[in-house]
Motif scaffolding. Structure first.
Motif, PDB file in Angstrom:
ATOM      1  N   TYR A  98     113.343  24.726 -15.015  1.00 31.14           N
ATOM      2  CA  TYR A  98     114.345  23.845 -15.612  1.00 31.14           C
ATOM      3  C   TYR A  98     113.696  22.748 -16.450  1.00 31.14           C
ATOM      4  O   TYR A  98     112.646  22.203 -16.077  1.00 31.14           O
ATOM      5  N   ASN A 145     116.060  29.216 -14.888  1.00 36.04           N
ATOM      6  CA  ASN A 145     116.979  28.688 -15.890  1.00 36.04           C
ATOM      7  C   ASN A 145     116.266  28.589 -17.235  1.00 36.04           C
ATOM      8  O   ASN A 145     115.237  27.928 -17.324  1.00 36.04           O
ATOM      9  N   VAL A 321     126.612  21.007 -21.122  1.00 37.49           N
ATOM     10  CA  VAL A 321     125.485  21.184 -20.222  1.00 37.49           C
ATOM     11  C   VAL A 321     126.039  21.452 -18.823  1.00 37.49           C
ATOM     12  O   VAL A 321     127.236  21.428 -18.605  1.00 37.49           O
ATOM     13  N   SER A 322     125.161  21.706 -17.895  1.00 38.09           N
ATOM     14  CA  SER A 322     125.486  21.963 -16.504  1.00 38.09           C
ATOM     15  C   SER A 322     126.051  23.368 -16.308  1.00 38.09           C
ATOM     16  O   SER A 322     126.190  24.165 -17.246  1.00 38.09           O
ATOM     17  N   PRO A 333     120.682  26.515 -24.541  1.00 42.37           N
ATOM     18  CA  PRO A 333     119.499  25.931 -23.895  1.00 42.37           C
ATOM     19  C   PRO A 333     118.522  25.215 -24.824  1.00 42.37           C
ATOM     20  O   PRO A 333     118.004  24.154 -24.450  1.00 42.37           O
ATOM     21  N   SER A 337     119.706  22.205 -21.954  1.00 42.24           N
ATOM     22  CA  SER A 337     118.902  22.146 -20.721  1.00 42.24           C
ATOM     23  C   SER A 337     117.412  22.094 -20.986  1.00 42.24           C
ATOM     24  O   SER A 337     116.643  21.564 -20.168  1.00 42.24           O
ATOM     25  N   HIS A 338     116.964  22.663 -22.117  1.00 39.83           N
ATOM     26  CA  HIS A 338     115.530  22.726 -22.394  1.00 39.83           C
ATOM     27  C   HIS A 338     115.166  22.035 -23.713  1.00 39.83           C
ATOM     28  O   HIS A 338     114.232  22.424 -24.407  1.00 39.83           O
TER      29      HIS A 338
END
Length: 380
Positions: A98, A145, A321-322, A333, A337-338
């Motif tokens: 993550y 993830n 997100v989430s 992503p 998240s990234h």
């Protein structure tokens, strides 16, 4: 006790005073002591609170562990267990990790003399090669993830025990309903409880579960010293969310399987990443340690522009997100998240420019498929 029954049992603590079936919300920051020499179990809410203790006992029971700890966020939980390490220690981490964990490892821990190496955890020889005299921990994230890479938990645990190392497993993507790493020999299980455990996009929370008393004492010390504990009301909301964990995961996972199979045959999709598909390269490993493929999948539409077209055309999923909520959430992503990773790092982690991550909620699977088809038709 069967898992669905265990979930309700763990999250329902009858109040012995009133008989209320919901856990009382103890909104008190401090607690009156009986006498000068006779202190009670609780003194200050950062150190312990009856409501939070009920939530911590629940998550421990669900993960088949002895000691549970709740934190203000998933990253507070992850950071706290990493803070039990000391200067000079070394961590080996799955390269599919993550983005928030990546940030702590890359930008915070090195300032304290804690180093790391990212390794492909599907390559057991690579893990062995990366071990140094100062290595203390092997950090697993499975499924990872957002590329849904699978780590053979039992095999990594075997390596860890051989070298007297601790293992940490991030179990966020599956929840304790679908996977129990402690049963497979892992030392520490961590969750972003914001996701499937809470399940309603209404709180932030993190959870840690262990079996070893000495390890538990270290984690509690950090929890109490740093103070990133879960609030009383958020603990109550987490317990309420946990009550429906089993039925939510069953429904969402079933829909995710159906959607993944559909997208696998779609002309506009170049790749589908979902461990419930038999063509997934780690399918057998995953199914040997989990009940099903879970509720999250990723799929590649070829380019960032195509990803933009699909996202903007979708009507049902939230673009956010989430993950792990009752509503379906689609995310991009590389920008979400990234976002901490540069282009080279994204490629190294298998995150392509056209990759979209879909966390499947409780909507009808056929409605979601129809919505996806309509959006994908715009890029064919």
């Amino acid at each position: 006790m069967r898992e669905l029954t265990n979930i309700i049992n763990a999250s329902t603590m009858n109040d012995p005073l009133s008989g209320a079936i919901n856990t009382p919300i103890q909104l008190s920051s401090t607690f009156n002591q009986k006498s000068f020499d006779d202190f009670g179990q609780y003194d200050y809410a950062r150190s312990g609170n009856p409501t939070r203790e009920a939530g911590e006992n629940a998550i421990a029971q669900l993960e088949h562990g002895k000691y549970g700890y709740l934190f203000s966020t998933g990253m507070a939980a992850i950071s706290s267990i990493l803070f039990t390490l000391s200067a000079g220690d070394h961590i080996i981490v799955s390269k599919h990790v993550y983005g928030g964990t990546f940030r702590v490892l890359e930008d915070i821990l090195p300032h304290w003399g804690i180093t790391h190496d990212f390794v492909d955890f599907s390559d057991l020889d690579a893990i062995e090669t990366a071990i140094k005299p100062e290595t203390k921990v092997l950090y697993i994230e499975t499924p990872s993830n957002p590329v849904l890479n699978i780590t053979d938990i039992r095999a990594v645990v075997k390596i860890a025990k051989k070298h007297q190392l601790l293992t940490i497993a991030d179990n966020t993507f599956l929840s304790p309903f679908l996977q129990n790493p402690l049963d497979l020999g892992v030392d520490i299980v961590v969750h972003s409880a914001t996701k499937f455990l809470a399940g309603h996009s209404d709180i932030l929370a993190g959870a840690v579960v262990v079996n070893d008393k000495k390890l538990a004492d270290k984690i509690y010390f950090i929890q109490n010293a740093v103070g990133a504990t879960l609030s009383v009301f958020d603990t109550w909301l987490l317990l309420r969310g946990i009550k429906t964990l089993g039925v939510r995961m069953t429904q969402s996972s079933s829909s995710a399987q159906k959607i993944a199979e559909h997208l696998s045959n779609h002309a506009a999709v170049s790749n589908v990443l979902y461990p419930g598909l038999k063509r997934h390269q780690r399918y057998e490993t995953h199914m040997a340690q989990a009940k099903n493929g879970g509720a999250v999948l990723s799929f590649d539409v070829g380019s960032q522009e195509n990803a933009r077209i699909v996202v903007e055309a979708l009507k049902i999923p939230a673009f956010s997100v989430s993950l792990g909520a009752v509503e379906t959430i689609i995310s991009y992503p590389p920008k979400m998240s990234h976002a901490e990773l540069n282009a080279e790092e994204l490629v190294a982690c298998g995150i392509t420019p056209g990759l979209l991550r879909l966390s499947v909620g409780l909507e009808d699977a056929d409605d979601l498929i129809a919505d996806l088809d309509a959006a994908l038709a715009l890029i064919q």
